[in-house]
Design a protein around this motif. Structure first.
Motif, PDB file in Angstrom:
ATOM      1  N   ILE A 101      -7.680   5.523  -3.909  1.00 49.64           N
ATOM      2  CA  ILE A 101      -8.147   4.333  -3.366  1.00 49.64           C
ATOM      3  C   ILE A 101      -7.698   4.018  -2.250  1.00 49.64           C
ATOM      4  CG2 ILE A 101      -7.671   3.536  -5.844  1.00 49.64           C
ATOM      5  CD1 ILE A 101      -5.005   2.489  -5.057  1.00 49.64           C
ATOM      6  N   PHE A 102      -8.095   2.896  -1.693  1.00 52.81           N
ATOM      7  CA  PHE A 102      -7.463   2.111  -0.325  1.00 52.81           C
ATOM      8  C   PHE A 102      -6.591   1.215  -0.667  1.00 52.81           C
ATOM      9  CE2 PHE A 102     -11.625   3.925   1.212  1.00 52.81           C
ATOM     10  CZ  PHE A 102     -11.235   4.597   2.250  1.00 52.81           C
ATOM     11  N   LEU A 107       0.649  -2.813  -1.134  1.00 50.49           N
ATOM     12  CA  LEU A 107       1.146  -1.557  -1.182  1.00 50.49           C
ATOM     13  C   LEU A 107       1.144  -0.720   0.222  1.00 50.49           C
ATOM     14  CD1 LEU A 107       1.239   1.209  -2.977  1.00 50.49           C
ATOM     15  CD2 LEU A 107      -1.114   1.068  -3.365  1.00 50.49           C
ATOM     16  N   ALA A 108       0.058  -1.041   1.222  1.00 55.26           N
ATOM     17  CA  ALA A 108       0.163  -0.555   2.325  1.00 55.26           C
ATOM     18  C   ALA A 108       1.646  -0.824   3.022  1.00 55.26           C
ATOM     19  CB  ALA A 108      -1.091  -1.008   3.162  1.00 55.26           C
ATOM     20  N   GLY A 109       2.135  -2.052   2.771  1.00 60.64           N
ATOM     21  CA  GLY A 109       3.493  -2.277   3.403  1.00 60.64           C
ATOM     22  C   GLY A 109       4.450  -1.581   2.719  1.00 60.64           C
ATOM     23  N   ASN A 110       4.449  -1.185   1.557  1.00 57.66           N
ATOM     24  CA  ASN A 110       5.404  -0.443   0.794  1.00 57.66           C
ATOM     25  C   ASN A 110       5.547   0.946   1.350  1.00 57.66           C
ATOM     26  OD1 ASN A 110       7.227  -2.242  -1.032  1.00 57.66           O
ATOM     27  ND2 ASN A 110       5.168  -2.493  -2.235  1.00 57.66           N
ATOM     28  N   LEU A 111       4.411   1.452   1.413  1.00 57.45           N
ATOM     29  CA  LEU A 111       4.261   2.850   1.797  1.00 57.45           C
ATOM     30  C   LEU A 111       4.189   3.152   3.215  1.00 57.45           C
ATOM     31  CD1 LEU A 111       1.590   4.154  -0.678  1.00 57.45           C
ATOM     32  CD2 LEU A 111       3.853   4.560  -0.945  1.00 57.45           C
ATOM     33  N   LYS A 117      -6.069   4.154   5.055  1.00 58.71           N
ATOM     34  CA  LYS A 117      -5.235   5.427   4.751  1.00 58.71           C
ATOM     35  C   LYS A 117      -5.423   5.630   3.167  1.00 58.71           C
ATOM     36  CE  LYS A 117      -2.286   8.922   5.179  1.00 58.71           C
ATOM     37  NZ  LYS A 117      -2.563  10.080   6.057  1.00 58.71           N
ATOM     38  N   LYS A 118      -6.061   6.687   2.610  1.00 53.70           N
ATOM     39  CA  LYS A 118      -6.082   6.883   1.321  1.00 53.70           C
ATOM     40  C   LYS A 118      -4.988   7.339   0.468  1.00 53.70           C
ATOM     41  CE  LYS A 118     -10.742   8.702   1.662  1.00 53.70           C
ATOM     42  NZ  LYS A 118     -11.574   9.938   1.629  1.00 53.70           N
ATOM     43  N   VAL A 119      -4.753   6.667  -0.805  1.00 56.87           N
ATOM     44  CA  VAL A 119      -3.493   6.565  -1.552  1.00 56.87           C
ATOM     45  C   VAL A 119      -4.092   7.247  -3.131  1.00 56.87           C
ATOM     46  CG1 VAL A 119      -1.734   5.625  -2.893  1.00 56.87           C
ATOM     47  CG2 VAL A 119      -2.400   5.013  -0.638  1.00 56.87           C
ATOM     48  N   ILE A 120      -3.474   7.969  -3.591  1.00 54.46           N
ATOM     49  CA  ILE A 120      -3.643   8.736  -5.075  1.00 54.46           C
ATOM     50  C   ILE A 120      -3.062   7.614  -6.118  1.00 54.46           C
ATOM     51  CG2 ILE A 120      -3.532  10.679  -6.759  1.00 54.46           C
ATOM     52  CD1 ILE A 120      -3.264  12.450  -4.288  1.00 54.46           C
ATOM     53  N   MET A 121      -3.592   7.104  -6.935  1.00 53.04           N
ATOM     54  CA  MET A 121      -3.200   6.524  -7.963  1.00 53.04           C
ATOM     55  C   MET A 121      -3.100   7.088  -9.405  1.00 53.04           C
ATOM     56  SD  MET A 121      -4.175   2.208  -9.468  1.00 53.04           S
ATOM     57  CE  MET A 121      -5.891   2.751  -9.790  1.00 53.04           C
ATOM     58  N   ILE A 122      -2.290   7.101 -10.242  1.00 52.93           N
ATOM     59  CA  ILE A 122      -2.055   7.751 -11.219  1.00 52.93           C
ATOM     60  C   ILE A 122      -1.402   6.894 -12.215  1.00 52.93           C
ATOM     61  CG2 ILE A 122      -0.855   9.679 -12.506  1.00 52.93           C
ATOM     62  CD1 ILE A 122      -0.321  10.735  -9.808  1.00 52.93           C
ATOM     63  N   ARG A 123      -2.250   6.786 -13.298  1.00 55.62           N
ATOM     64  CA  ARG A 123      -1.972   5.491 -14.526  1.00 55.62           C
ATOM     65  C   ARG A 123      -1.672   6.415 -15.501  1.00 55.62           C
ATOM     66  NH1 ARG A 123      -6.057   3.302 -15.717  1.00 55.62           N
ATOM     67  NH2 ARG A 123      -5.316   1.491 -16.706  1.00 55.62           N
ATOM     68  N   ARG A 124      -0.424   6.111 -16.281  1.00 56.42           N
ATOM     69  CA  ARG A 124      -0.043   6.704 -17.610  1.00 56.42           C
ATOM     70  C   ARG A 124       0.254   5.862 -18.663  1.00 56.42           C
ATOM     71  NH1 ARG A 124       3.987  11.732 -15.933  1.00 56.42           N
ATOM     72  NH2 ARG A 124       4.730   9.845 -14.947  1.00 56.42           N
ATOM     73  N   LEU A 125       0.470   6.089 -19.840  1.00 52.39           N
ATOM     74  CA  LEU A 125       1.066   5.370 -20.921  1.00 52.39           C
ATOM     75  C   LEU A 125       2.243   6.402 -21.446  1.00 52.39           C
ATOM     76  CD1 LEU A 125      -1.459   3.572 -23.021  1.00 52.39           C
ATOM     77  CD2 LEU A 125       0.410   2.697 -21.704  1.00 52.39           C
ATOM     78  N   PHE A 126       3.176   5.871 -21.852  1.00 53.47           N
ATOM     79  CA  PHE A 126       4.412   6.543 -22.444  1.00 53.47           C
ATOM     80  C   PHE A 126       4.429   5.967 -23.796  1.00 53.47           C
ATOM     81  CE2 PHE A 126       6.873   6.958 -18.238  1.00 53.47           C
ATOM     82  CZ  PHE A 126       6.049   7.794 -17.709  1.00 53.47           C
ATOM     83  N   TYR A 127       4.368   7.142 -24.661  1.00 56.40           N
ATOM     84  CA  TYR A 127       4.746   6.512 -26.344  1.00 56.40           C
ATOM     85  C   TYR A 127       6.147   7.225 -27.009  1.00 56.40           C
ATOM     86  CZ  TYR A 127      -0.348   5.428 -26.508  1.00 56.40           C
ATOM     87  OH  TYR A 127      -1.558   5.322 -26.164  1.00 56.40           O
ATOM     88  N   THR A 128       6.360   6.397 -27.736  1.00 55.81           N
ATOM     89  CA  THR A 128       7.572   6.876 -28.683  1.00 55.81           C
ATOM     90  C   THR A 128       7.119   6.531 -30.134  1.00 55.81           C
ATOM     91  OG1 THR A 128       9.526   6.251 -27.126  1.00 55.81           O
ATOM     92  CG2 THR A 128       9.946   6.452 -29.367  1.00 55.81           C
ATOM     93  N   GLU A 129       7.151   7.745 -31.097  1.00 54.10           N
ATOM     94  CA  GLU A 129       6.780   7.606 -32.340  1.00 54.10           C
ATOM     95  C   GLU A 129       5.252   6.756 -32.467  1.00 54.10           C
ATOM     96  OE1 GLU A 129       9.774   6.123 -34.472  1.00 54.10           O
ATOM     97  OE2 GLU A 129      11.144   7.917 -34.276  1.00 54.10           O
TER      98      GLU A 129
END
Length: 232
Positions: A101-102, A107-111, A117-129
């Motif tokens: 993504i762009f 986000l640009a300020g944080n980084l 400038k291109k950025v890789i965005m990774i989205r996940r879900l964490f599970y318990t039981e």
């Protein structure tokens, strides 16, 4: 077996501070005085004083000497592991998406990068039981020629995700923890049906030159996380 002289110096001064014989702001005897008192070299005295300084008992002012340091009552040490905490462990991870993504302005300020400038965005879900406990988003600086291997990032911690980009020994890390009312999209992902705040942990990773190389934001359901800190 007799302890080294520098250990005795450390123990004696530490005991005087703990007992109240020496109070915050009090000056310690000079290096010369300590050399004479313990019949030892200046190098040995400095080694003992260095240990006390590293432990937070004293501090030095060049040209003036050593002084007793006021305890830092607001400093806590805790271990944060996004996959495990005091009451729950992640037993399954679902990789939702990996996108290039762009960044928006925030986000640009944080980084500390430009918006083109291109950025890789990774989205996940964490599970318990089988229950979703956290929604996780990671942002990594895009590097041409560095492959994105989904199988490797699906179950990886944040530092592990960038291990092929920089040495883990050179990483500097920053945490920000706060509460936030979730957006509707996040509520659906985490099966939340009430108006409750989420426990949010932001992780920022820096390289050896203190340049940001990644930002992670994990939204935990409050009933699935508990952290513990200690003051030493």
């Amino acid at each position: 077996m007799k302890s080294p002289i520098y250990v005795k110096i450390v123990e004696d001064i530490r005991n005087k501070i703990s007992s109240g014989e020496l109070n915050p702001g009090d000056d310690l005897p000079s290096e010369t005085t300590l050399c004479n008192e313990y019949d030892t070299s200046r190098m040995t005295v400095r080694k003992g004083l260095s240990i006390l300084s590293n432990e937070g008992y004293i501090y030095s002012i060049p040209g003036k000497g050593y002084f007793v340091k006021k305890p830092d009552y607001n400093k806590y040490i805790f271990v944060y592991d996004e996959m495990n905490n005091l009451i729950n462990n992640v037993d399954k991870i679902e990789l939702l998406s990996v996108d290039i993504i762009f960044p928006d302005e925030e986000l640009a300020g944080n980084l500390q990068i430009s918006k083109n400038k291109k950025v890789i965005m990774i989205r996940r879900l964490f599970y318990t039981e089988e229950e979703p406990m956290a929604y996780d988003i990671k942002y990594l600086l895009y590097q041409r020629g560095v492959p994105i291997v989904e199988n490797e990032i699906e179950n990886a911690t944040f530092p592990e995700m960038i291990s092929n980009r920089t040495s883990l020994y050179d990483l500097n890390k920053e945490l920000i923890i706060y509460a936030k009312v979730p957006e509707e999209r996040t509520k659906k992902l985490l099966h939340i049906y009430d108006e409750i705040a989420l426990f949010v942990v932001e992780q920022k990773l820096y390289d050896i030159e203190d340049r940001p190389i990644g930002l992670g934001i994990t939204y935990f359901r409050g009933d699935y996380i508990k952290l513990h800190g200690v003051s030493k």
